[in-house]
Design a protein around this motif. Structure first.
Motif, PDB file in Angstrom:
ATOM      1  N   LEU A 165       0.866  -1.183   0.000  1.00 57.20           N
ATOM      2  CA  LEU A 165       0.000   0.000   0.000  1.00 57.20           C
ATOM      3  C   LEU A 165       0.905   1.236   0.000  1.00 57.20           C
ATOM      4  N   GLU A 166       0.994   1.885  -1.158  1.00 53.89           N
ATOM      5  CA  GLU A 166       1.944   2.976  -1.334  1.00 53.89           C
ATOM      6  C   GLU A 166       1.757   4.072  -0.281  1.00 53.89           C
ATOM      7  N   SER A 167       2.832   4.387   0.410  1.00 52.32           N
ATOM      8  CA  SER A 167       2.914   5.525   1.350  1.00 52.32           C
ATOM      9  C   SER A 167       1.822   5.545   2.418  1.00 52.32           C
ATOM     10  N   LYS A 170      13.157   3.025  -0.198  1.00 49.85           N
ATOM     11  CA  LYS A 170      11.701   3.187  -0.150  1.00 49.85           C
ATOM     12  C   LYS A 170      10.931   1.914  -0.532  1.00 49.85           C
ATOM     13  N   THR A 171      10.069   1.992  -1.555  1.00 52.94           N
ATOM     14  CA  THR A 171       9.260   0.819  -1.924  1.00 52.94           C
ATOM     15  C   THR A 171      10.131  -0.419  -2.101  1.00 52.94           C
ATOM     16  N   SER A 172      11.271  -0.234  -2.765  1.00 55.79           N
ATOM     17  CA  SER A 172      12.112  -1.392  -3.075  1.00 55.79           C
ATOM     18  C   SER A 172      12.676  -2.005  -1.795  1.00 55.79           C
ATOM     19  N   ASN A 178      -1.229   6.540  -4.467  1.00 55.84           N
ATOM     20  CA  ASN A 178      -0.981   7.304  -3.240  1.00 55.84           C
ATOM     21  C   ASN A 178       0.516   7.577  -3.080  1.00 55.84           C
ATOM     22  N   HIS A 179       1.087   8.173  -4.086  1.00 54.83           N
ATOM     23  CA  HIS A 179       2.524   8.480  -4.081  1.00 54.83           C
ATOM     24  C   HIS A 179       2.702   9.988  -4.151  1.00 54.83           C
ATOM     25  N   TYR A 180       3.690  10.484  -3.423  1.00 56.84           N
ATOM     26  CA  TYR A 180       4.047  11.890  -3.523  1.00 56.84           C
ATOM     27  C   TYR A 180       4.138  12.273  -4.998  1.00 56.84           C
ATOM     28  N   GLY A 197       1.567  -1.078   4.617  1.00 56.14           N
ATOM     29  CA  GLY A 197       2.079   0.202   4.139  1.00 56.14           C
ATOM     30  C   GLY A 197       3.560   0.074   3.862  1.00 56.14           C
ATOM     31  N   ASP A 198       4.039   0.591   2.713  1.00 60.95           N
ATOM     32  CA  ASP A 198       5.446   0.344   2.362  1.00 60.95           C
ATOM     33  C   ASP A 198       6.420   1.242   3.124  1.00 60.95           C
ATOM     34  N   HIS A 199       6.028   2.490   3.390  1.00 58.42           N
ATOM     35  CA  HIS A 199       6.903   3.455   4.092  1.00 58.42           C
ATOM     36  C   HIS A 199       6.063   4.688   4.377  1.00 58.42           C
ATOM     37  N   TYR A 200       6.669   5.674   5.012  1.00 56.92           N
ATOM     38  CA  TYR A 200       5.911   6.885   5.317  1.00 56.92           C
ATOM     39  C   TYR A 200       5.529   7.620   4.026  1.00 56.92           C
TER      40      TYR A 200
END
Ligand code: GP9
Ligand code: MN
Length: 418
Positions: A37-39, A81-83, A196-198, A255-258
């Motif tokens: 789940l992106e960010s 990050k995602t990776s 949901n990515h910056y 969630g993958d990261h903040y």
């Protein structure tokens, strides 16, 4: 010569959490769907923004009888990050303190979750509608023994169904569900969302709630793209049911990261109704949601152990009845009674049920008060050891020396040494 592997192996063996006999193998043979789940941070779950519910579908899962929701779960990623989150989930090891392990060590030998599942008859794949070489995925997926990468070329992507970084999450899930109907079962699909990515942009037609009203446009829009991500998961669940794939699957979402960096602390403080965001708050804000949704389980509940992404691999493999006792992994099964409330962040911060360590300060977790560093010291030491062992494995490409009998081998070597 792999002698470092012996030391790390001994540590891993000594710290291994026993399996939960009731859960081990309980869902053997099911398809496994793992969704990144992106960010997505945990603070939005069950929360509102100016009276608007932000994640209505995920909220409905929190108290769902088929869902285990982990309320004190953290990302452990660094610059990758995602990776990094993918790496942690596949290997139950940390990423690196510098750079992205996907780039720097894409050619290493690994013993990934995908490899284990492949050996157990699963069709293993990743679904992500981006260029295959982003984050060096096309290369490292070979090292991770992922059999197929459904990249951008597997999707119908056009002007209408794209925004920001690419294919919108709703069409991504619709098309992915369709692709799943063609897969050999059981399959293991790891799906990576993107909308949901910056910088959190949506098209007018996809906006479901208003913006927030802080001084940060980033945080203001974040609530809207999170709301959209939530909707996309709802659509995906419906699709799985329609296609007859739901009942025989396990769906794990994390969630993958903040999403909101410390650059937006002022806006976050306003939203959270705090005077300021301290180092203590920032550490706890690294919490991301984890859902383990098991259709028909009937035993779901909210689980509050402090845990992290590194725990996902053993947890999933054990639910499927796949032994990991010989694996070089640093995480522990979340259903084990011996799972410890101790989550190490990549930068050395950590959270336990009693302490938060951040900015080289030891905090009482309950009060947020600064306390004597001595209380944290044993954990500081262990955090350093574990991060170092993980780095050693990666930098030395030590899993080259590992095969399925490696622990036996290492014990023999060890016996010789003693
Ligand atoms: C790109 C996507 C985003 O394919 O996974 O990566 P991130 O910037 O979040 O690491
Ligand atoms: Mn990401």
């Amino acid at each position: 010569d792999g002698s470092e592997l012996v030391e790390v192996g001994n540590y891993v063996q000594a710290n291994q959490a026993s399996v939960n006999e009731e859960m081990f193998g309980k869902y053997k043979g099911r398809n496994v769907i793992v969704i990144s789940l992106e960010s997505l941070q945990n603070f939005v779950i069950g929360n509102t923004m100016n009276g608007e519910v932000i994640t209505p579908f995920l909220n409905s899962l929190v108290n769902d009888k088929d869902t285990y929701y982990f309320s004190d779960f953290y990302h452990q990623t660094g610059l990758g990050k995602t990776s990094d989150s993918e790496f942690i989930v596949e290997n139950s090891l940390f990423g690196l303190g510098r750079g992205a392990v996907f780039f720097t060590h894409g050619g290493n030998t690994y013993n990934s979750m995908a490899e284990k599942l492949g050996e157990n008859g699963y069709f293993t794949n990743v679904m992500h509608a981006n260029n295959k070489s982003f984050w060096n995925r096309d290369m490292i997926y070979q090292s991770l023994n992922i059999q197929k990468f459904y990249d951008i070329d597997s999707y119908d992507v056009n002007e209408e169904n794209s925004v920001n970084w690419g294919l919108k999450d709703i069409p991504f899930f619709e098309q992915s569900a369709e692709l799943m109907t063609e897969m050999q079962q059981p399959f293991y699909s790891r799906m990576i969302t993107l909308t949901n990515h910056y910088p959190f942009y949506l098209e007018e037609e996809d906006i479901m709630i208003p913006e927030y009203n802080s001084n940060s446009g980033t945080l203001n829009r974040y609530f809207q793209t999170v709301r959209y991500l939530d909707e996309s998961i709802k659509v995906f669940f419906e699709q799985l049911k329609e296609k007859g794939l739901y009942d025989n699957s396990i769906i794990v979402m994390y969630g993958d990261h903040y999403g909101i960096s410390e650059n937006h602390n002022k806006a976050m403080a306003m939203y959270l109704e705090k005077d300021e965001i301290t180092a203590y708050d920032s550490a706890l804000l690294q919490s991301v949601p984890l859902f383990i949704h098991i259709p028909g389980s009937g035993e779901g509940k909210v689980m509050d152990e402090a845990a992290g992404q590194i725990d996902i691999r053993p947890t999933i493999l054990h639910l499927l009845g796949i032994d990991t006792s010989n694996d070089m992994q640093l995480g522990a099964d979340l259903f084990s009674k011996e799972h410890e409330d101790f989550v190490i962040f990549r930068d050395g911060r950590f959270v336990t049920d009693q302490y938060v360590y951040a900015g080289e300060v030891c905090y009482d977790r309950d009060t947020g008060e600064e306390i004597d560093i001595k209380a944290c010291q044993p954990y500081i030491d262990r955090a350093n050891v574990e991060l170092e062992y993980s780095d050693e494995i990666i930098n030395g490409d030590l899993l080259r020396f590992y095969d399925d009998e490696s622990i036996n081998l290492s014990q023999e070597q060890n016996a010789v040494k003693e």
